[in-house]
Scaffold this motif. Structure first.
Motif, PDB file in Angstrom:
ATOM      1  N   THR A 163       0.862  -1.185   0.000  1.00 16.79           N
ATOM      2  CA  THR A 163       0.000   0.000   0.000  1.00 16.79           C
ATOM      3  C   THR A 163       0.894   1.230   0.000  1.00 16.79           C
ATOM      4  OG1 THR A 163      -1.583  -1.208   1.313  1.00 16.79           O
ATOM      5  CG2 THR A 163      -1.846   1.150   1.230  1.00 16.79           C
ATOM      6  N   SER A 164       0.663   2.130  -0.949  1.00 11.94           N
ATOM      7  CA  SER A 164       1.580   3.268  -0.990  1.00 11.94           C
ATOM      8  C   SER A 164       0.822   4.572  -1.114  1.00 11.94           C
ATOM      9  CB  SER A 164       2.548   3.123  -2.158  1.00 11.94           C
ATOM     10  OG  SER A 164       1.839   3.211  -3.350  1.00 11.94           O
ATOM     11  N   GLY A 165       1.470   5.617  -0.667  1.00  9.19           N
ATOM     12  CA  GLY A 165       0.898   6.948  -0.843  1.00  9.19           C
ATOM     13  C   GLY A 165       0.044   7.387   0.325  1.00  9.19           C
ATOM     14  N   TRP A 166      -0.395   6.458   1.175  1.00  6.78           N
ATOM     15  CA  TRP A 166      -1.236   6.859   2.306  1.00  6.78           C
ATOM     16  C   TRP A 166      -0.380   7.031   3.549  1.00  6.78           C
ATOM     17  CZ3 TRP A 166      -6.528   7.264   1.514  1.00  6.78           C
ATOM     18  CH2 TRP A 166      -7.097   6.527   0.471  1.00  6.78           C
ATOM     19  N   THR A 167      -0.565   8.119   4.271  1.00  6.11           N
ATOM     20  CA  THR A 167      -0.132   8.183   5.672  1.00  6.11           C
ATOM     21  C   THR A 167      -1.349   8.691   6.432  1.00  6.11           C
ATOM     22  OG1 THR A 167       2.200   8.568   5.184  1.00  6.11           O
ATOM     23  CG2 THR A 167       1.421   9.265   7.343  1.00  6.11           C
ATOM     24  N   ILE A 168      -1.869   7.842   7.296  1.00 11.94           N
ATOM     25  CA  ILE A 168      -3.124   8.176   7.970  1.00 11.94           C
ATOM     26  C   ILE A 168      -2.833   8.787   9.338  1.00 11.94           C
ATOM     27  CG2 ILE A 168      -5.340   7.288   8.801  1.00 11.94           C
ATOM     28  CD1 ILE A 168      -5.050   6.910   5.815  1.00 11.94           C
ATOM     29  N   GLY A 169      -3.278  10.020   9.506  1.00 12.11           N
ATOM     30  CA  GLY A 169      -3.236  10.646  10.828  1.00 12.11           C
ATOM     31  C   GLY A 169      -4.484  10.225  11.579  1.00 12.11           C
ATOM     32  N   VAL A 170      -4.307   9.786  12.803  1.00 10.56           N
ATOM     33  CA  VAL A 170      -5.470   9.414  13.624  1.00 10.56           C
ATOM     34  C   VAL A 170      -5.480  10.324  14.846  1.00 10.56           C
ATOM     35  CG1 VAL A 170      -6.578   7.597  14.986  1.00 10.56           C
ATOM     36  CG2 VAL A 170      -5.374   6.997  12.870  1.00 10.56           C
ATOM     37  N   ILE A 171      -6.580  11.048  15.007  1.00 11.83           N
ATOM     38  CA  ILE A 171      -6.738  11.872  16.210  1.00 11.83           C
ATOM     39  C   ILE A 171      -7.628  11.081  17.160  1.00 11.83           C
ATOM     40  CG2 ILE A 171      -7.547  14.059  17.143  1.00 11.83           C
ATOM     41  CD1 ILE A 171      -7.071  15.337  14.425  1.00 11.83           C
ATOM     42  N   GLY A 172      -7.046  10.667  18.261  1.00 12.43           N
ATOM     43  CA  GLY A 172      -7.795   9.838  19.214  1.00 12.43           C
ATOM     44  C   GLY A 172      -8.445  10.721  20.266  1.00 12.43           C
ATOM     45  N   GLY A 173      -9.739  10.558  20.418  1.00 12.61           N
ATOM     46  CA  GLY A 173     -10.474  11.364  21.384  1.00 12.61           C
ATOM     47  C   GLY A 173     -10.506  10.716  22.755  1.00 12.61           C
ATOM     48  N   SER A 174     -11.527  11.086  23.529  1.00  9.16           N
ATOM     49  CA  SER A 174     -11.642  10.599  24.901  1.00  9.16           C
ATOM     50  C   SER A 174     -11.588   9.079  24.932  1.00  9.16           C
ATOM     51  CB  SER A 174     -12.976  11.063  25.490  1.00  9.16           C
ATOM     52  OG  SER A 174     -13.043  12.466  25.424  1.00  9.16           O
ATOM     53  N   GLY A 175     -10.703   8.550  25.741  1.00  2.55           N
ATOM     54  CA  GLY A 175     -10.593   7.094  25.893  1.00  2.55           C
ATOM     55  C   GLY A 175      -9.594   6.461  24.954  1.00  2.55           C
ATOM     56  N   LEU A 176      -9.114   7.205  23.974  1.00  2.00           N
ATOM     57  CA  LEU A 176      -8.210   6.616  22.963  1.00  2.00           C
ATOM     58  C   LEU A 176      -6.890   7.391  22.989  1.00  2.00           C
ATOM     59  CD1 LEU A 176      -8.397   4.351  20.904  1.00  2.00           C
ATOM     60  CD2 LEU A 176      -9.222   5.977  19.233  1.00  2.00           C
ATOM     61  N   TYR A 177      -5.942   6.876  23.765  1.00  2.00           N
ATOM     62  CA  TYR A 177      -4.712   7.635  24.007  1.00  2.00           C
ATOM     63  C   TYR A 177      -3.472   6.977  23.398  1.00  2.00           C
ATOM     64  CZ  TYR A 177      -8.117   9.530  27.246  1.00  2.00           C
ATOM     65  OH  TYR A 177      -9.267  10.052  27.774  1.00  2.00           O
ATOM     66  N   ALA A 178      -3.647   5.815  22.752  1.00  2.00           N
ATOM     67  CA  ALA A 178      -2.541   5.124  22.081  1.00  2.00           C
ATOM     68  C   ALA A 178      -3.158   4.039  21.195  1.00  2.00           C
ATOM     69  CB  ALA A 178      -1.600   4.489  23.096  1.00  2.00           C
ATOM     70  N   ILE A 179      -2.358   3.500  20.292  1.00  2.00           N
ATOM     71  CA  ILE A 179      -2.833   2.374  19.472  1.00  2.00           C
ATOM     72  C   ILE A 179      -1.781   1.269  19.540  1.00  2.00           C
ATOM     73  CG2 ILE A 179      -3.516   1.604  17.168  1.00  2.00           C
ATOM     74  CD1 ILE A 179      -4.589   4.274  16.592  1.00  2.00           C
ATOM     75  N   ASP A 180      -2.085   0.237  20.311  1.00  2.00           N
ATOM     76  CA  ASP A 180      -1.099  -0.832  20.544  1.00  2.00           C
ATOM     77  C   ASP A 180      -0.708  -1.550  19.265  1.00  2.00           C
ATOM     78  OD1 ASP A 180      -1.400  -0.175  23.153  1.00  2.00           O
ATOM     79  OD2 ASP A 180      -2.762  -1.833  23.630  1.00  2.00           O
ATOM     80  N   ALA A 181      -1.642  -1.632  18.319  1.00  3.98           N
ATOM     81  CA  ALA A 181      -1.386  -2.442  17.120  1.00  3.98           C
ATOM     82  C   ALA A 181      -0.327  -1.843  16.192  1.00  3.98           C
ATOM     83  CB  ALA A 181      -2.690  -2.636  16.337  1.00  3.98           C
TER      84      ALA A 181
END
Ligand SMILES: CSC[C@H]1O[C@H](OP(=O)(O)O)[C@H](O)[C@@H]1O
Ligand code: ADE
Length: 292
Positions: free
Chosen positions: A2-20
């Motif tokens: 997969t190329s060309g994508w860089t996904i920014g994720v803004i995590g709201g209340s309860g979502l402070y990290a992404i272990d995966a």
């Protein structure tokens, strides 16, 4: 690949990290607009690069009205994001959207009053369209990913952005329903406006935590109830991100949002304030490099 994508994720209340995220690294990013809410967590899932930002900072330190949304969006752009997925706790203004449901919203009503809402101003004026404030392509991918993650996800809906930090009065809640709002939160504005000005396609996934206070005379929102719901929602939110990584098309084709500033700047080139141009930095680089 997969190329060309860089996904920014803004995590709201309860979502402070992404272990995966693989190859995780918290990085400092400073911006001409100040510091973002926290360090950015960079990493990848498979071949897709992700940049995660906890909207309120780790530990939920910053209230909605004090978020530096300009720094947050600028930092994601500076980190190379091509698209932004925001994940938010929301109250439901509709019986058919019970706590636990996800809503991929497509419209906003902005009732925030005290937040800087633009990167532009005196010395460099720009007017971008917000008729369609979210990206249809990214929103559809998010809705599919939410379903693949096991969530009940509604496609489309109107998010009422309130100033807060107090929850709504019952009269307000009833009024917002009459206006056609489906969910309510305190953070998507001016975030969505700024993402558009920064030429970042934006999708917002609302995770319903409560029914706000409109359903009966003795109903009210309590943070404890919201937090109790957030745990389960946040797990689904994290799974959504993994499913999104799996489902992205192999190549990112251009989005109309990538170039909105080509049609938005109205200040004559010789009347532009050089200090504004400098402060806008990477947001303007692409457009200015095309202009004589
Ligand atoms: C914890 S309830 C109120 C809080 O939650 C939402 O934030 P976010 O959109 O970042 O998940 C809401 O807008 C309020 O800031
Ligand atoms: N009822 C509500 N009002 C505003 N923001 C919220 N976030 C979660 N629930 C909310």
């Amino acid at each position: 690949m997969t190329s060309g994508w860089t996904i920014g994720v803004i995590g709201g209340s309860g979502l402070y990290a992404i272990d995966a995220l693989e190859d995780q690294r918290w990085i400092d990013v400073d911006t001409p607009w100040g510091r973002p809410s926290d360090q950015l967590l960079t990493g990848r899932i498979g071949d897709v690069r992700f940049v995660f930002l906890p909207r309120h900072g780790r530990g939920h330190r910053i209230p909605p009205g004090e978020l530096n949304a300009r720094a947050n969006i600028y930092a994601l752009k500076a980190a190379g994001c091509t698209d932004v997925v925001a994940i938010s706790a929301v109250g439901s203004l509709r019986e058919e959207l019970p706590p636990g449901h996800f809503v991929v919203v497509d419209q906003f009503i902005d009732r925030t009053v005290a937040r800087p809402a633009s990167f532009f101003g005196t010395g460099l004026v720009a007017h971008v369209s917000l008729a369609d404030p979210t990206c249809e392509r990214l929103s559809a991918l998010c809705a599919d990913a939410a379903q693949a993650a096991g969530a009940d996800a509604a496609r489309g809906g109107t998010y009422l952005a309130m100033e807060g930090p107090q929850f709504s009065s019952r009269a307000e809640s009833l009024l917002f329903r009459q206006w056609g709002a489906d969910v309510i939160g305190m953070t998507a504005m001016p975030e969505a406006r700024l993402a558009r000005e920064a030429e970042l396609p934006y999708a917002l996934v609302g995770m319903v935590t409560d029914y706000d206070c409109w359903r009966s005379a003795n109903e009210k929102v309590e943070v404890a109830d919201v937090i109790a719901r957030l745990g389960a929602n946040a797990d689904l939110g994290r799974r959504l991100v993994v499913e999104l990584a799996r489902s992205l098309p192999a190549e990112r084709t251009p989005s109309p949002v990538d170039t909105v500033l080509d049609f938005a700047l109205i200040t004559a080139p010789d009347a532009r304030d050089p200090s504004m141009i400098e402060k806008l930095g990477i947001i303007l680089d692409r457009t200015l490099s095309r202009q004589p």
